[in-house]
Design an enzyme around this catalytic site. Structure first.
Site, PDB file in Angstrom:
ATOM      1  N   CYS A 192     -16.269  54.406  17.712  1.00 36.30           N
ATOM      2  CA  CYS A 192     -16.657  55.810  17.600  1.00 36.30           C
ATOM      3  C   CYS A 192     -15.532  56.632  18.214  1.00 36.30           C
ATOM      4  O   CYS A 192     -15.381  56.687  19.438  1.00 36.30           O
ATOM      5  CB  CYS A 192     -17.977  56.085  18.317  1.00 36.30           C
ATOM      6  SG  CYS A 192     -18.486  57.814  18.179  1.00 36.30           S
ATOM      7  N   HIS A 206     -16.289  51.735   6.251  1.00 34.64           N
ATOM      8  CA  HIS A 206     -16.280  53.074   5.658  1.00 34.64           C
ATOM      9  C   HIS A 206     -15.963  52.992   4.175  1.00 34.64           C
ATOM     10  O   HIS A 206     -15.110  52.203   3.749  1.00 34.64           O
ATOM     11  CB  HIS A 206     -15.220  53.958   6.323  1.00 34.64           C
ATOM     12  CG  HIS A 206     -15.550  54.349   7.728  1.00 34.64           C
ATOM     13  ND1 HIS A 206     -16.310  55.459   8.038  1.00 34.64           N
ATOM     14  CD2 HIS A 206     -15.242  53.766   8.901  1.00 34.64           C
ATOM     15  CE1 HIS A 206     -16.452  55.533   9.346  1.00 34.64           C
ATOM     16  NE2 HIS A 206     -15.805  54.520   9.902  1.00 34.64           N
ATOM     17  N   GLU A 229     -23.398  58.868   8.241  1.00 31.48           N
ATOM     18  CA  GLU A 229     -23.192  57.713   9.111  1.00 31.48           C
ATOM     19  C   GLU A 229     -24.388  56.768   9.041  1.00 31.48           C
ATOM     20  O   GLU A 229     -25.542  57.212   9.059  1.00 31.48           O
ATOM     21  CB  GLU A 229     -22.976  58.169  10.559  1.00 31.48           C
ATOM     22  CG  GLU A 229     -21.694  58.955  10.772  1.00 31.48           C
ATOM     23  CD  GLU A 229     -21.354  59.092  12.231  1.00 31.48           C
ATOM     24  OE1 GLU A 229     -21.334  58.055  12.946  1.00 31.48           O
ATOM     25  OE2 GLU A 229     -21.130  60.227  12.687  1.00 31.48           O
ATOM     26  N   CYS A 262     -17.460  62.794  12.142  1.00 32.10           N
ATOM     27  CA  CYS A 262     -17.346  61.349  12.342  1.00 32.10           C
ATOM     28  C   CYS A 262     -15.865  61.031  12.475  1.00 32.10           C
ATOM     29  O   CYS A 262     -15.109  61.144  11.501  1.00 32.10           O
ATOM     30  CB  CYS A 262     -17.962  60.591  11.169  1.00 32.10           C
ATOM     31  SG  CYS A 262     -17.767  58.796  11.266  1.00 32.10           S
ATOM     32  N   GLY A 275     -14.719  58.008  10.520  1.00 28.89           N
ATOM     33  CA  GLY A 275     -14.790  58.385   9.111  1.00 28.89           C
ATOM     34  C   GLY A 275     -13.624  59.253   8.694  1.00 28.89           C
ATOM     35  O   GLY A 275     -13.105  59.132   7.572  1.00 28.89           O
TER      36      GLY A 275
END
Length: 279
Positions: A76, A159, A208, A217, A220
């Site tokens: 993250c 992703h 997500e 994100c 992302g």
């Protein structure tokens, strides 16, 4: 047991952060999920604990990332920036290395509210995403409603990026759940919808896995820039415009690492009675 926490965010991607370096607080999946609930808990996109680093690792701390269902996540980026800013304020050092289950993430604090994180190399093999079967990760055989032909990349978590003409016209909240659970993603996936505005500018929205549509994100955004460059749509550096703000992403040519720069903020500090939540 009462415990202190911080509510932090990066571009609106929000986190509950507990410090377990002095003592373990005994978070189970059920308790983390209950605390992450926005109606009956504190509420967050990801639940973060800061833990002691493994001996001899050279890392400043270990960061554990849990999704809103309490299950662990590998990466993250926005949370990494937040934790790096906390550690830098403690130690006075702008350079921090944070260990995660996906590996070490070096960070540089440029200002108290702005941090760069080296998210490591983008992983592009189908096994790394992972996919359920061999496929070209630059052109996945996946179509749903108005979107098709995504590219896939792993930034420590899976992703898929769909390139579209007008991201704000898409029913992302309707498309995201089905695509997250598409059969080609055995561990589910984070789904990005990207509109290339210029060779150095991308509008992005991300659904997500487990968290739903978030304001930002970080991983992302990294995956979207990598996939856009692989498609020949952008250069190796771009400003990513997310619902909650802007991130700068660079896919470094020398070593394939992806750098993410963006803001961090503390919303508030609080205390909570842990025993009031499921064990």
């Amino acid at each position: 047991m009462r415990a202190s926490f911080l509510k932090m965010h990066g571009c609106g991607n929000d986190f509950v952060v507990f410090d377990e370096r002095a003592r373990p607080l005994g978070f189970t999946q059920a308790r983390a999920a209950a605390l992450a609930d926005r109606r009956t808990g504190i509420g967050c996109d990801q639940f973060i604990t800061i833990e002691p680093p493994p001996p001899g690792s050279g890392a400043a701390a270990f960061m554990r990332i849990r999704n809103p269902d309490g299950g662990e996540a590998g990466a993250c980026g926005n949370a990494t920036r937040c934790v790096a800013a906390l550690l830098a304020a403690e130690t006075g050092s702008a350079e921090q290395t944070i260990r995660t289950v996906a590996g070490d993430l070096p960070a540089t604090v440029l200002a108290p509210d702005r941090v760069t994180v080296d998210m490591g190399p983008a992983r592009l093999d189908w096994r790394d995403i992972p996919l359920a079967e061999p496929a070209d990760t630059l052109h996945l055989p996946l179509t749903f409603g108005p979107v098709a032909d995504p590219a896939a990349a792993s930034m420590g978590n899976p992703h898929a990026t769909f390139f579209v003409d007008d991201v704000d016209a898409l029913p992302v909240a309707d498309l995201g759940p089905a695509l997250e659970h598409a059969a080609i993603f055995p561990e589910r996936a984070n789904i990005g919808f990207a509109q290339v505005l210029a060779p150095d500018r991308i509008r992005l929205r991300v659904w997500e896995r487990t968290a739903g549509l978030t304001l930002a994100c970080g991983s992302g955004a990294c995956a979207a820039l990598v996939n856009a460059h692989r498609r020949g749509l952008t250069g190796r550096r771009a400003e990513m415009l997310l619902d909650g703000g802007a991130l700068t992403i660079e896919w470094r040519e020398a070593d394939g690492h992806v750098l993410m720069t963006g803001p961090v903020a503390t919303a508030y500090r609080g205390e909570i009675e842990l025993d009031a939540f499921p064990p």
